[in-house]
Design a protein around this motif. Structure first.
Motif, PDB file in Angstrom:
ATOM      1  N   ARG A 130       0.834  -1.194   0.000  1.00 33.58           N
ATOM      2  CA  ARG A 130       0.000   0.000   0.000  1.00 33.58           C
ATOM      3  C   ARG A 130       0.882   1.263   0.000  1.00 33.58           C
ATOM      4  O   ARG A 130       1.829   1.376   0.777  1.00 33.58           O
ATOM      5  CB  ARG A 130      -0.891  -0.005   1.243  1.00 33.58           C
ATOM      6  N   THR A 167       5.727   3.502  -4.058  1.00 34.72           N
ATOM      7  CA  THR A 167       6.105   3.983  -5.383  1.00 34.72           C
ATOM      8  C   THR A 167       7.254   3.128  -5.891  1.00 34.72           C
ATOM      9  O   THR A 167       8.305   3.039  -5.247  1.00 34.72           O
ATOM     10  CB  THR A 167       6.538   5.457  -5.336  1.00 34.72           C
ATOM     11  N   ASN A 209      -4.513   2.019  -7.959  1.00 36.49           N
ATOM     12  CA  ASN A 209      -3.107   2.222  -8.305  1.00 36.49           C
ATOM     13  C   ASN A 209      -3.003   3.147  -9.509  1.00 36.49           C
ATOM     14  O   ASN A 209      -3.900   3.205 -10.343  1.00 36.49           O
ATOM     15  CB  ASN A 209      -2.443   0.876  -8.629  1.00 36.49           C
ATOM     16  N   ARG A 210      -1.880   3.849  -9.609  1.00 38.08           N
ATOM     17  CA  ARG A 210      -1.597   4.682 -10.781  1.00 38.08           C
ATOM     18  C   ARG A 210      -0.394   4.091 -11.502  1.00 38.08           C
ATOM     19  O   ARG A 210       0.683   3.930 -10.905  1.00 38.08           O
ATOM     20  CB  ARG A 210      -1.330   6.131 -10.395  1.00 38.08           C
ATOM     21  N   LEU A 223       2.846  -3.258 -12.496  1.00 44.23           N
ATOM     22  CA  LEU A 223       2.376  -4.304 -11.586  1.00 44.23           C
ATOM     23  C   LEU A 223       2.308  -5.615 -12.361  1.00 44.23           C
ATOM     24  O   LEU A 223       1.788  -5.643 -13.486  1.00 44.23           O
ATOM     25  CB  LEU A 223       0.990  -3.978 -11.019  1.00 44.23           C
ATOM     26  N   ASN A 244      -8.355   1.560 -10.987  1.00 48.11           N
ATOM     27  CA  ASN A 244      -6.969   1.955 -11.236  1.00 48.11           C
ATOM     28  C   ASN A 244      -6.922   2.960 -12.377  1.00 48.11           C
ATOM     29  O   ASN A 244      -7.838   3.030 -13.207  1.00 48.11           O
ATOM     30  CB  ASN A 244      -6.130   0.725 -11.602  1.00 48.11           C
ATOM     31  N   LEU A 251      -3.104  -5.097  -3.360  1.00 49.72           N
ATOM     32  CA  LEU A 251      -2.169  -4.133  -3.923  1.00 49.72           C
ATOM     33  C   LEU A 251      -2.969  -2.876  -4.195  1.00 49.72           C
ATOM     34  O   LEU A 251      -3.752  -2.817  -5.147  1.00 49.72           O
ATOM     35  CB  LEU A 251      -1.549  -4.668  -5.218  1.00 49.72           C
ATOM     36  N   THR A 252      -2.804  -1.854  -3.361  1.00 54.43           N
ATOM     37  CA  THR A 252      -3.701  -0.711  -3.435  1.00 54.43           C
ATOM     38  C   THR A 252      -2.976   0.591  -3.153  1.00 54.43           C
ATOM     39  O   THR A 252      -2.070   0.654  -2.314  1.00 54.43           O
ATOM     40  CB  THR A 252      -4.886  -0.892  -2.461  1.00 54.43           C
ATOM     41  N   ASN A 276      -0.861   2.257  -4.889  1.00 49.82           N
ATOM     42  CA  ASN A 276       0.548   2.322  -5.272  1.00 49.82           C
ATOM     43  C   ASN A 276       0.731   3.109  -6.562  1.00 49.82           C
ATOM     44  O   ASN A 276      -0.198   3.274  -7.354  1.00 49.82           O
ATOM     45  CB  ASN A 276       1.106   0.901  -5.463  1.00 49.82           C
ATOM     46  N   THR A 277       1.960   3.560  -6.780  1.00 44.26           N
ATOM     47  CA  THR A 277       2.352   4.198  -8.030  1.00 44.26           C
ATOM     48  C   THR A 277       3.478   3.386  -8.651  1.00 44.26           C
ATOM     49  O   THR A 277       4.492   3.140  -8.000  1.00 44.26           O
ATOM     50  CB  THR A 277       2.833   5.636  -7.791  1.00 44.26           C
TER      51      THR A 277
END
Length: 358
Positions: A145, A148, A203-204, A180, A225, A167-168, A170-171
């Motif tokens: 979480r 980056t 996520n980004r 990812l 996302n 998986l949340t 995140n960049t």
């Protein structure tokens, strides 16, 4: 003293003795108090703190830059950085161990007999590793979480042989392959496995070869996302193995302007302008996504693309509905497959292959 009085005294003594010998009840407060926090500052060893930690402990990193790789093999640990100022882990010349030798930043690894459970990694930046920023294998309920992962040679955040992951937030940007990556295995040929509800959300993903790759898995949710500036945004990859990849959902994602050019590889043609691509998948729901302005002329270009896998496996019984898919090239919706039972309905689009799906 009467017999009755003697009996009452004996019972009282027994009760007191039993109470003295019994263990005190465990309360949430007592359990929390037994958990230790290991604090690490730049220049100190993260690995040393991890090795000293016991299940339930947290390793808290002060802001700054750490030059090492870190291996976690103990369950129920939390490794976290600062949420205010950057906490950055980069390769170090003096880093040792299998994780460093493999070129990874953080490794969370269990065994087939004993997966690592309930590990949390959060609020860190993992940068410039030759392979992967974070690599996980044989984990259960891993949470990543607020991480980056940027400018790593292969994958930003990656896992295999793992279940129930989250998986949340995140960049993942500017990584050599996928930002990812989640897979059944990476070193053997096997059928898809049940990820038991792995969640990939908020996520980004930007500037990668592929934003997200889901390979040979079932029971995964990809939700809310954002993917932009990649060569391709999302790949769901299956093959002819049994069971087939699929039985997952991709919903409410925003996928736009994935127009970076990536040259061909031995397995894939050149990539540019791909939104969501299904290859060799079944029973997957693609719904309520907004997919815009992904443009290219690759065989895999388009907003939502069904394409048979490169070992010839077909997509079957996938449902594509209620998406907004606009200004994508060469088509908003493209069914370039001969698989049976794939349905397109309720989508907002302008151009489809074949015509008539908008």
């Amino acid at each position: 003293m009467t017999r009755r009085q003697i009996a009452l005294v004996a019972c009282a003594v027994a009760a007191v003795t039993t109470g003295l010998g019994a263990a005190p009840p465990t309360t949430p407060e007592a359990s929390a108090a037994s958990r230790n926090v290991h604090r690490v500052k730049p220049g100190e060893s993260i690995q040393k703190a991890v090795d000293a930690a016991k299940p339930g402990d947290s390793i808290v990193l002060a802001p700054g830059t750490y030059r090492e790789s870190v291996t976690i093999t103990t369950s129920d640990l939390t490794l976290r950085g600062s949420t205010v100022f950057p906490t950055v882990i980069v390769p170090g010349k003096a880093a040792t161990g299998a994780c460093a030798e493999a070129g990874h930043g953080i490794c969370v690894t269990g065994t087939a007999q004993r997966p690592v459970e309930d590990v949390t990694v959060r609020s860190l930046t993992l940068r410039n590793f030759t392979r992967n920023g974070l690599w996980a294998s044989r984990t259960d309920r891993l949470t990543v979480r607020g991480v980056t992962a940027e400018k790593n040679g292969n994958w930003g955040i990656a896992q295999e042989r793992s279940v129930r992951s989250v998986l949340t937030g995140n960049t993942a940007r500017d990584n050599g392959d996928a930002g990812l990556f989640v897979s059944n295995t990476t070193d053997t040929e096997e059928g898809a496995v049940d990820a038991k509800g792995t969640l990939i959300s908020h996520n980004r993903l930007s500037g990668n070869r592929i934003g997200l790759t889901v390979r040979r898995l079932r029971n995964v949710t990809v939700d809310r996302n954002e993917a932009t500036g990649n060569c391709a945004a999302v790949f769901v990859v299956g093959d002819e193995s049994t069971p087939r990849a699929g039985a997952m959902s991709l919903r409410r994602n925003h996928i736009h302007d994935n127009n970076k050019y990536c040259p061909k590889t031995p397995r894939l043609p050149f990539l540019q302008g791909s939104g969501i691509v299904l290859t060799g998948a079944e029973e997957t729901l693609v719904a309520e996504n907004r997919i815009e302005d992904n443009r290219g002329t690759s065989p895999l270009s388009g907003g939502i693309v069904l394409f048979k896998s490169f070992v010839g496996a077909l997509n079957e019984r996938n449902e594509i509905r209620d998406n907004v898919v606009l200004r994508n090239g060469t088509a908003d919706l493209a069914n370039r497959d001969t698989g049976k039972g794939n349905t397109f309905r309720g989508n907002t689009c302008e151009v489809s292959e074949p015509a008539g799906m908008c």
